[in-house]
Design a protein around this motif. Structure first.
Motif, PDB file in Angstrom:
ATOM      1  N   ARG A  18     -36.126  -0.090  30.813  1.00 16.93           N
ATOM      2  CA  ARG A  18     -34.831  -0.774  30.662  1.00 16.93           C
ATOM      3  C   ARG A  18     -35.009  -2.132  29.991  1.00 16.93           C
ATOM      4  NH1 ARG A  18     -32.453   1.055  36.375  1.00 16.93           N
ATOM      5  NH2 ARG A  18     -31.383   2.920  35.649  1.00 16.93           N
ATOM      6  N   GLU A  19     -36.060  -2.850  30.364  1.00 17.62           N
ATOM      7  CA  GLU A  19     -36.334  -4.138  29.731  1.00 17.62           C
ATOM      8  C   GLU A  19     -36.605  -3.982  28.237  1.00 17.62           C
ATOM      9  OE1 GLU A  19     -39.539  -5.861  31.941  1.00 17.62           O
ATOM     10  OE2 GLU A  19     -38.277  -6.314  33.672  1.00 17.62           O
ATOM     11  N   GLU A  20     -37.160  -2.829  27.851  1.00 21.98           N
ATOM     12  CA  GLU A  20     -37.436  -2.537  26.439  1.00 21.98           C
ATOM     13  C   GLU A  20     -36.224  -1.895  25.756  1.00 21.98           C
ATOM     14  OE1 GLU A  20     -40.880  -0.047  26.490  1.00 21.98           O
ATOM     15  OE2 GLU A  20     -42.115  -1.553  27.500  1.00 21.98           O
ATOM     16  N   ASN A  21     -35.100  -1.844  26.463  1.00 17.54           N
ATOM     17  CA  ASN A  21     -33.855  -1.253  25.967  1.00 17.54           C
ATOM     18  C   ASN A  21     -33.954   0.241  25.675  1.00 17.54           C
ATOM     19  OD1 ASN A  21     -32.412  -3.711  26.102  1.00 17.54           O
ATOM     20  ND2 ASN A  21     -33.320  -4.342  24.164  1.00 17.54           N
ATOM     21  N   VAL A  22     -34.885   0.915  26.305  1.00 16.55           N
ATOM     22  CA  VAL A  22     -35.003   2.360  26.128  1.00 16.55           C
ATOM     23  C   VAL A  22     -33.928   3.076  26.937  1.00 16.55           C
ATOM     24  CG1 VAL A  22     -36.502   4.360  26.538  1.00 16.55           C
ATOM     25  CG2 VAL A  22     -37.455   2.249  25.604  1.00 16.55           C
TER      26      VAL A  22
ATOM     27  N   ASP B 139     -30.935   1.956  27.657  1.00 12.62           N
ATOM     28  CA  ASP B 139     -29.558   1.573  27.339  1.00 12.62           C
ATOM     29  C   ASP B 139     -28.788   2.780  26.840  1.00 12.62           C
ATOM     30  OD1 ASP B 139     -30.024  -0.988  28.082  1.00 12.62           O
ATOM     31  OD2 ASP B 139     -30.189  -1.791  26.051  1.00 12.62           O
ATOM     32  N   ARG B 140     -29.519   3.791  26.463  1.00 13.70           N
ATOM     33  CA  ARG B 140     -28.937   5.046  25.993  1.00 13.70           C
ATOM     34  C   ARG B 140     -29.712   6.174  26.677  1.00 13.70           C
ATOM     35  NH1 ARG B 140     -32.740   2.984  23.119  1.00 13.70           N
ATOM     36  NH2 ARG B 140     -34.209   4.184  21.910  1.00 13.70           N
TER      37      ARG B 140
END
Length: 58
Positions: A28-32, A34-35
């Protein structure tokens, strides 16, 4: 299966769930997350955890 074996098995499951949650937080911190993650992203994360476990047991 005796009680101590069952206890170890349950503890392993608990640790795996905790480790999975930590990995999800990192993703989540790596924006993985977010989708909807692609299957390959999940496999890469699982492989990473497997390698860490293998190193620790060696």
């Amino acid at each position: 299966m005796n009680a101590s074996h069952a206890d170890r098995k349950e503890r392993k499951k608990q640790l795996l769930r905790e480790l999975t949650q930590l990995e999800i937080e990192e993703l989540r911190e790596e924006n993985v997350f977010d989708r909807t993650p692609h299957y390959s992203q999940l496999e890469r994360a699982a492989s990473k955890l497997g390698k860490l476990l293998s190193r620790e047991t060696q």
